[in-house]
Design a protein around this motif. Structure first.
Motif, PDB file in Angstrom:
ATOM      1  N   LYS A  81      -3.514  -5.851 -13.018  1.00  0.00           N
ATOM      2  CA  LYS A  81      -4.263  -6.659 -12.050  1.00  0.00           C
ATOM      3  C   LYS A  81      -3.474  -6.793 -10.748  1.00  0.00           C
ATOM      4  O   LYS A  81      -4.024  -6.635  -9.666  1.00  0.00           O
ATOM      5  N   ARG A  84      -3.525  -3.509  -8.912  1.00  0.00           N
ATOM      6  CA  ARG A  84      -4.815  -3.327  -8.239  1.00  0.00           C
ATOM      7  C   ARG A  84      -4.887  -4.150  -6.964  1.00  0.00           C
ATOM      8  O   ARG A  84      -5.394  -3.678  -5.935  1.00  0.00           O
ATOM      9  N   GLN A  85      -4.393  -5.390  -7.026  1.00  0.00           N
ATOM     10  CA  GLN A  85      -4.402  -6.238  -5.839  1.00  0.00           C
ATOM     11  C   GLN A  85      -3.503  -5.646  -4.751  1.00  0.00           C
ATOM     12  O   GLN A  85      -3.874  -5.639  -3.571  1.00  0.00           O
ATOM     13  N   ALA A  87      -2.743  -2.487  -4.409  1.00  0.00           N
ATOM     14  CA  ALA A  87      -3.415  -1.292  -3.897  1.00  0.00           C
ATOM     15  C   ALA A  87      -4.520  -1.686  -2.920  1.00  0.00           C
ATOM     16  O   ALA A  87      -4.686  -1.063  -1.866  1.00  0.00           O
ATOM     17  N   GLN A  88      -5.269  -2.728  -3.259  1.00  0.00           N
ATOM     18  CA  GLN A  88      -6.345  -3.187  -2.376  1.00  0.00           C
ATOM     19  C   GLN A  88      -5.783  -3.677  -1.047  1.00  0.00           C
ATOM     20  O   GLN A  88      -6.336  -3.380   0.014  1.00  0.00           O
ATOM     21  N   SER A  89      -4.660  -4.409  -1.106  1.00  0.00           N
ATOM     22  CA  SER A  89      -4.073  -4.899   0.145  1.00  0.00           C
ATOM     23  C   SER A  89      -3.517  -3.736   0.976  1.00  0.00           C
ATOM     24  O   SER A  89      -3.615  -3.751   2.197  1.00  0.00           O
ATOM     25  N   ILE A  91      -4.745  -0.680   0.977  1.00  0.00           N
ATOM     26  CA  ILE A  91      -5.923  -0.018   1.553  1.00  0.00           C
ATOM     27  C   ILE A  91      -6.436  -0.819   2.743  1.00  0.00           C
ATOM     28  O   ILE A  91      -6.757  -0.256   3.795  1.00  0.00           O
ATOM     29  N   GLU A  92      -6.497  -2.126   2.598  1.00  0.00           N
ATOM     30  CA  GLU A  92      -6.976  -2.985   3.690  1.00  0.00           C
ATOM     31  C   GLU A  92      -6.043  -2.887   4.897  1.00  0.00           C
ATOM     32  O   GLU A  92      -6.494  -2.806   6.039  1.00  0.00           O
ATOM     33  N   ARG A  95      -6.642   0.347   6.597  1.00  0.00           N
ATOM     34  CA  ARG A  95      -7.871   0.286   7.403  1.00  0.00           C
ATOM     35  C   ARG A  95      -7.615  -0.431   8.722  1.00  0.00           C
ATOM     36  O   ARG A  95      -8.066   0.015   9.788  1.00  0.00           O
TER      37      ARG A  95
END
Length: 175
Positions: A81, A84-85, A87-89, A91-92, A95
């Motif tokens: 978890k 994943r968090q 990785a999401q940060s 990616i953000e 961006r």
């Protein structure tokens, strides 16, 4: 004694019970029972106790292993978890960085375009000024030639330069 013997053999004539034999057999049975208790039953019970302890330890070990596996599974789930968090940060963040770079590139291109326009405008203006100056020079030269033919006299170089300067000044004022 006769009566004792008679008493011990109750119904021996009729195939009865011999109490003496029964007492001997009872004593032998009790001795055998004591020997079995000491040499067979004790080790057998110890072996059963060891087996019970072994099984109990195995159950405890299995329970601890199960709890450890559950704990490791929870940790792995939490780590997944968190990953994943992260990785999401990432990616953000990528961006946002891409959007900032896009804006920066567009702004740089716009500034470069404006600079090129200004340079082209200045170059055009310089070329125009140069063309006007050449035209003035040609007009001045032609005017001197026409004037000298009209007057039919030859002007000295000083006179010619003076006429040119006057004509340029007049031409510049007309603009």
């Amino acid at each position: 004694m006769q009566s004792l013997t008679g008493f011990l053999i109750l119904g021996a004539e009729a195939g009865g019970l011999n109490i003496g034999d029964m007492l001997v057999q009872l004593i032998i049975f009790l001795v055998l029972l004591a020997l079995l208790g000491k040499f067979a039953w004790g080790p057998f019970m110890n072996m059963m106790k060891e087996r019970e302890d072994y099984i109990s330890n195995e159950i405890d070990t299995a329970e601890k292993s199960r709890e450890e596996a559950q704990r490791l599974q929870r940790e792995a789930t939490e780590e997944l978890k968190k990953t994943r968090q992260d990785a999401q940060s990432i990616i953000e963040e990528a961006r946002n960085t891409a959007a900032q770079q896009e804006k920066s590139i567009i702004e740089t291109a716009r500034k470069e375009s404006d600079r090129m326009k200004e340079a082209a405008r200045q170059e055009i203006e310089q070329e125009r000024d140069k063309a006007v100056q050449q035209l003035k020079d040609q007009v001045a030269t032609m005017s001197v030639m026409i004037a000298s033919k009209v007057i039919e006299k030859e002007l000295s170089e000083q006179d010619q330069q003076k006429l040119i300067d006057e004509y340029i000044t007049e031409a510049g004022e007309d603009r």
